[in-house]
Design a protein around this motif. Structure first.
Motif, PDB file in Angstrom:
ATOM      1  N   ARG A  73       3.566   3.307   8.595  1.00  0.00           N
ATOM      2  CA  ARG A  73       3.385   4.487   9.432  1.00  0.00           C
ATOM      3  C   ARG A  73       4.631   5.366   9.439  1.00  0.00           C
ATOM      4  O   ARG A  73       4.542   6.593   9.518  1.00  0.00           O
ATOM      5  CB  ARG A  73       3.052   4.067  10.862  1.00  0.00           C
ATOM      6  N   MET A  74       5.802   4.746   9.349  1.00  0.00           N
ATOM      7  CA  MET A  74       7.031   5.525   9.329  1.00  0.00           C
ATOM      8  C   MET A  74       7.095   6.393   8.069  1.00  0.00           C
ATOM      9  O   MET A  74       7.428   7.591   8.121  1.00  0.00           O
ATOM     10  CB  MET A  74       8.232   4.578   9.406  1.00  0.00           C
ATOM     11  N   VAL A  75       6.761   5.807   6.916  1.00  0.00           N
ATOM     12  CA  VAL A  75       6.762   6.588   5.674  1.00  0.00           C
ATOM     13  C   VAL A  75       5.700   7.677   5.729  1.00  0.00           C
ATOM     14  O   VAL A  75       5.921   8.827   5.329  1.00  0.00           O
ATOM     15  CB  VAL A  75       6.537   5.657   4.467  1.00  0.00           C
ATOM     16  N   GLN A  76       4.539   7.331   6.241  1.00  0.00           N
ATOM     17  CA  GLN A  76       3.453   8.298   6.334  1.00  0.00           C
ATOM     18  C   GLN A  76       3.837   9.485   7.214  1.00  0.00           C
ATOM     19  O   GLN A  76       3.641  10.646   6.829  1.00  0.00           O
ATOM     20  CB  GLN A  76       2.213   7.603   6.889  1.00  0.00           C
ATOM     21  N   GLU A  77       4.391   9.205   8.379  1.00  0.00           N
ATOM     22  CA  GLU A  77       4.775  10.281   9.284  1.00  0.00           C
ATOM     23  C   GLU A  77       5.928  11.102   8.722  1.00  0.00           C
ATOM     24  O   GLU A  77       5.980  12.328   8.880  1.00  0.00           O
ATOM     25  CB  GLU A  77       5.143   9.697  10.650  1.00  0.00           C
ATOM     26  N   SER A  78       6.880  10.447   8.041  1.00  0.00           N
ATOM     27  CA  SER A  78       8.022  11.164   7.475  1.00  0.00           C
ATOM     28  C   SER A  78       7.579  12.123   6.381  1.00  0.00           C
ATOM     29  O   SER A  78       8.055  13.263   6.303  1.00  0.00           O
ATOM     30  CB  SER A  78       9.044  10.167   6.930  1.00  0.00           C
ATOM     31  N   THR A 124       0.807  -1.220   0.000  1.00  0.00           N
ATOM     32  CA  THR A 124       0.000   0.000   0.000  1.00  0.00           C
ATOM     33  C   THR A 124       0.840   1.270   0.000  1.00  0.00           C
ATOM     34  O   THR A 124       0.280   2.368  -0.039  1.00  0.00           O
ATOM     35  CB  THR A 124      -0.924   0.013   1.233  1.00  0.00           C
ATOM     36  N   LEU A 125       2.162   1.127   0.035  1.00  0.00           N
ATOM     37  CA  LEU A 125       3.014   2.323   0.002  1.00  0.00           C
ATOM     38  C   LEU A 125       2.857   3.116  -1.296  1.00  0.00           C
ATOM     39  O   LEU A 125       2.817   4.362  -1.250  1.00  0.00           O
ATOM     40  CB  LEU A 125       4.478   1.926   0.205  1.00  0.00           C
ATOM     41  N   PRO A 126       2.797   2.481  -2.476  1.00  0.00           N
ATOM     42  CA  PRO A 126       2.606   3.287  -3.698  1.00  0.00           C
ATOM     43  C   PRO A 126       1.340   4.140  -3.650  1.00  0.00           C
ATOM     44  O   PRO A 126       1.338   5.278  -4.127  1.00  0.00           O
ATOM     45  CB  PRO A 126       2.544   2.229  -4.800  1.00  0.00           C
ATOM     46  N   HIS A 127       0.269   3.600  -3.082  1.00  0.00           N
ATOM     47  CA  HIS A 127      -0.957   4.393  -2.976  1.00  0.00           C
ATOM     48  C   HIS A 127      -0.755   5.586  -2.041  1.00  0.00           C
ATOM     49  O   HIS A 127      -1.255   6.689  -2.310  1.00  0.00           O
ATOM     50  CB  HIS A 127      -2.096   3.514  -2.468  1.00  0.00           C
ATOM     51  N   LEU A 128      -0.027   5.374  -0.942  1.00  0.00           N
ATOM     52  CA  LEU A 128       0.263   6.467  -0.030  1.00  0.00           C
ATOM     53  C   LEU A 128       1.065   7.558  -0.724  1.00  0.00           C
ATOM     54  O   LEU A 128       0.784   8.758  -0.571  1.00  0.00           O
ATOM     55  CB  LEU A 128       1.015   5.934   1.193  1.00  0.00           C
ATOM     56  N   THR A 148      -1.088   9.453  -3.160  1.00  0.00           N
ATOM     57  CA  THR A 148      -1.946  10.403  -2.454  1.00  0.00           C
ATOM     58  C   THR A 148      -1.173  11.666  -2.088  1.00  0.00           C
ATOM     59  O   THR A 148      -1.687  12.788  -2.186  1.00  0.00           O
ATOM     60  CB  THR A 148      -2.525   9.754  -1.192  1.00  0.00           C
ATOM     61  N   ALA A 149       0.082  11.499  -1.651  1.00  0.00           N
ATOM     62  CA  ALA A 149       0.911  12.665  -1.325  1.00  0.00           C
ATOM     63  C   ALA A 149       1.179  13.510  -2.562  1.00  0.00           C
ATOM     64  O   ALA A 149       1.192  14.744  -2.499  1.00  0.00           O
ATOM     65  CB  ALA A 149       2.218  12.210  -0.686  1.00  0.00           C
ATOM     66  N   ARG A 150       1.367  12.851  -3.700  1.00  0.00           N
ATOM     67  CA  ARG A 150       1.608  13.605  -4.941  1.00  0.00           C
ATOM     68  C   ARG A 150       0.381  14.413  -5.342  1.00  0.00           C
ATOM     69  O   ARG A 150       0.504  15.517  -5.878  1.00  0.00           O
ATOM     70  CB  ARG A 150       2.000  12.642  -6.058  1.00  0.00           C
ATOM     71  N   ILE A 151      -0.807  13.860  -5.090  1.00  0.00           N
ATOM     72  CA  ILE A 151      -2.027  14.579  -5.441  1.00  0.00           C
ATOM     73  C   ILE A 151      -2.130  15.885  -4.674  1.00  0.00           C
ATOM     74  O   ILE A 151      -2.633  16.896  -5.177  1.00  0.00           O
ATOM     75  CB  ILE A 151      -3.257  13.681  -5.177  1.00  0.00           C
ATOM     76  N   THR A 152      -1.625  15.886  -3.445  1.00  0.00           N
ATOM     77  CA  THR A 152      -1.661  17.105  -2.628  1.00  0.00           C
ATOM     78  C   THR A 152      -0.602  18.120  -3.035  1.00  0.00           C
ATOM     79  O   THR A 152      -0.557  19.207  -2.453  1.00  0.00           O
ATOM     80  CB  THR A 152      -1.477  16.753  -1.144  1.00  0.00           C
ATOM     81  N   GLY A 153       0.246  17.768  -4.002  1.00  0.00           N
ATOM     82  CA  GLY A 153       1.268  18.703  -4.473  1.00  0.00           C
ATOM     83  C   GLY A 153       2.671  18.371  -4.048  1.00  0.00           C
ATOM     84  O   GLY A 153       3.603  19.097  -4.425  1.00  0.00           O
ATOM     85  N   ALA A 154       2.872  17.297  -3.288  1.00  0.00           N
ATOM     86  CA  ALA A 154       4.222  16.941  -2.849  1.00  0.00           C
ATOM     87  C   ALA A 154       5.000  16.294  -3.994  1.00  0.00           C
ATOM     88  O   ALA A 154       4.433  15.629  -4.866  1.00  0.00           O
ATOM     89  CB  ALA A 154       4.145  15.985  -1.659  1.00  0.00           C
ATOM     90  N   ARG A 155       6.311  16.488  -3.964  1.00  0.00           N
ATOM     91  CA  ARG A 155       7.211  15.895  -4.973  1.00  0.00           C
ATOM     92  C   ARG A 155       7.905  14.702  -4.324  1.00  0.00           C
ATOM     93  O   ARG A 155       8.881  14.854  -3.598  1.00  0.00           O
ATOM     94  CB  ARG A 155       8.213  16.944  -5.433  1.00  0.00           C
ATOM     95  N   VAL A 156       7.382  13.506  -4.597  1.00  0.00           N
ATOM     96  CA  VAL A 156       7.858  12.299  -3.933  1.00  0.00           C
ATOM     97  C   VAL A 156       8.228  11.266  -4.995  1.00  0.00           C
ATOM     98  O   VAL A 156       7.448  11.001  -5.919  1.00  0.00           O
ATOM     99  CB  VAL A 156       6.781  11.708  -2.989  1.00  0.00           C
TER     100      VAL A 156
END
Length: 416
Positions: free
Chosen positions: A319-324, A278-282, A285-293
């Motif tokens: 959770r570690m990736v999400q929090e980071s 599920t990390l790719p989906h996370l 989702t971060a990219r949709i908000t404008g983050a460059r990941v």
């Protein structure tokens, strides 16, 4: 006498006393004005007409004492007393009796049911109109048709007019009461759902604790009995049994720690099962908000990614990736981030999240509390892993977590 009725009786008494004093004061003022204007004369102070009017006003005010019980009936009584005064002591002072009728009509519209109010208001209007007609006929200064019109207008003003604001206030009260009842019902429903959820959660926790402890504790009990018998006859076997008891006890403690860790994760917005898949989906989702990941998966072609990593370990990684990523967006918004999952080591899974240094124009969204780093470190310790975080050589930031694979399990290889 019940406590609930006392406030209503107190209000009725205050209303009756105030009405009586106001009406008697108006009667006295009318007598004073009649000395300069003979057309207002209805009887000098101390005459039968004056005393009859004063007694009627007091009786009308006394009738208002029952307004808290049946305001509509009270309105009829007050209007009936006006008719009695007009029949016995007709005079120009009769008009003062309109004040208690006004108060009674307002109280009836304020507290009575609309069905009863309509019926009693119509009856009271008829009584007031009749009383005005009788009093005017005895005076003899007004013609028949004009007197009828005045009587109808008097009834409309004295009885009908106070009902309008009283009905509006009563409707507003009913609306507020209905809203409060709906709110109370919603609160009760919410509390019932919360109680049901708590009960279900307790049952699930009880089942989980039973599954964790029952098997191990049963074995410990049997081994303790064997060790007790072998202490003298077979010391070596007793020592081996004691070591096995220790091993089983440690296993119980480890499982309980994992259960506590899972319980601490309850309450997140995303309640689904979180794994490395599920990390790719996370990240998306971060990219949709404008983050460059960017996502870099370094896996061994001989096995599936994340093989041998426990579900709790994969949850800790997620959770570690999400929090980071959250910390990066908070403290260095807009800078590029790289999430690296190194799955090549046969014994450990390593995850790194690195973000570039914030630019000169970048401003942190908030200072944060520091609990995110503590939580990631606690999750790593819970599964026997390690966690580290700190600045990089180029003034960026990097978080690193190492997760051990489960011992005693064969790591499946990737199918050919």
């Amino acid at each position: 006498m019940t406590t609930a009725r006392r406030p209503g009786m107190t209000r009725s008494a205050a209303t009756a006393v105030t009405t009586a004093l106001s009406a008697l004061a108006l009667l006295w003022i009318t007598d004073l004005l009649a000395r300069d204007d003979p057309s207002l004369a209805g009887g000098p102070l101390g005459t039968a007409a004056w005393w009859g009017t004063a007694v009627t006003l007091v009786l009308q005010s006394v009738a208002l004492l029952r307004s808290h019980f049946r305001a509509t009936v009270t309105l009829g009584c007050v209007a009936g007393l006006s008719l009695v005064l007009a029949a016995v002591f007709p005079s120009g002072l009769f008009t003062v009796t309109a004040l208690p009728v006004l108060v009674g009509a307002f109280l009836a519209g304020l507290t009575g049911a609309w069905r009863d109010v309509r019926r009693w208001a119509l009856a009271s209007g008829v009584l007031v109109a009749t009383a005005h007609f009788v009093n005017g006929s005895a005076d003899g200064r007004t013609g028949g048709s004009a007197l009828v019109m005045q009587a109808v207008l008097q009834a409309a003003l004295v009885v009908g007019l106070p009902l309008l604001p009283a009905s509006v206030i009563a409707a507003q009260r009913a609306t507020r009461a209905a809203q409060q009842e709906m709110l109370a019902a919603a609160t009760r429903e919410r509390d019932a759902k919360v109680s049901e959820a708590i009960a279900l959660e307790r049952a699930a926790m009880a089942r989980e604790l039973h599954d964790i402890a029952a098997h191990h504790l049963s074995g410990i009990s049997l081994m303790a009995s064997v060790v007790a018998r072998q202490t003298a006859s077979a010391p070596g076997e007793a020592r081996s049994g004691a070591l096995e008891i220790r091993k089983q006890s440690n296993a119980i403690l480890d499982d309980l720690r994992r259960l506590v860790g899972l319980l601490r994760d309850v309450g997140h917005e995303d309640e689904g099962v979180k794994t490395l898949d599920t990390l790719p989906h996370l990240i998306e989702t971060a990219r949709i908000t404008g983050a460059r990941v960017d996502f870099d998966l370094r896996s061994d072609e001989r096995r599936e990614p994340g093989a041998g990593v426990s579900p709790l370990g994969q949850l800790a990684a997620y959770r570690m990736v999400q929090e980071s990523l959250t910390n990066a967006s908070r403290h260095a918004p807009g800078v590029p981030c790289v999430v690296t999952v190194d799955d090549r080591d046969p014994h450990r899974l390593r995850i790194t999240v690195r973000n570039a240094p914030p630019g000169q124009r970048a401003r942190p969204a908030s200072r944060g509390t520091g609990y995110g780093i503590i939580g990631m470190r606690e999750r790593a310790a819970l599964i026997g892993g390690s966690f580290d975080a700190g600045p990089t050589n180029d003034n960026g930031w990097e978080t690193r977590m190492s997760i051990p694979r489960e011992s005693g399990h064969d790591i499946p290889e990737r199918p050919a």
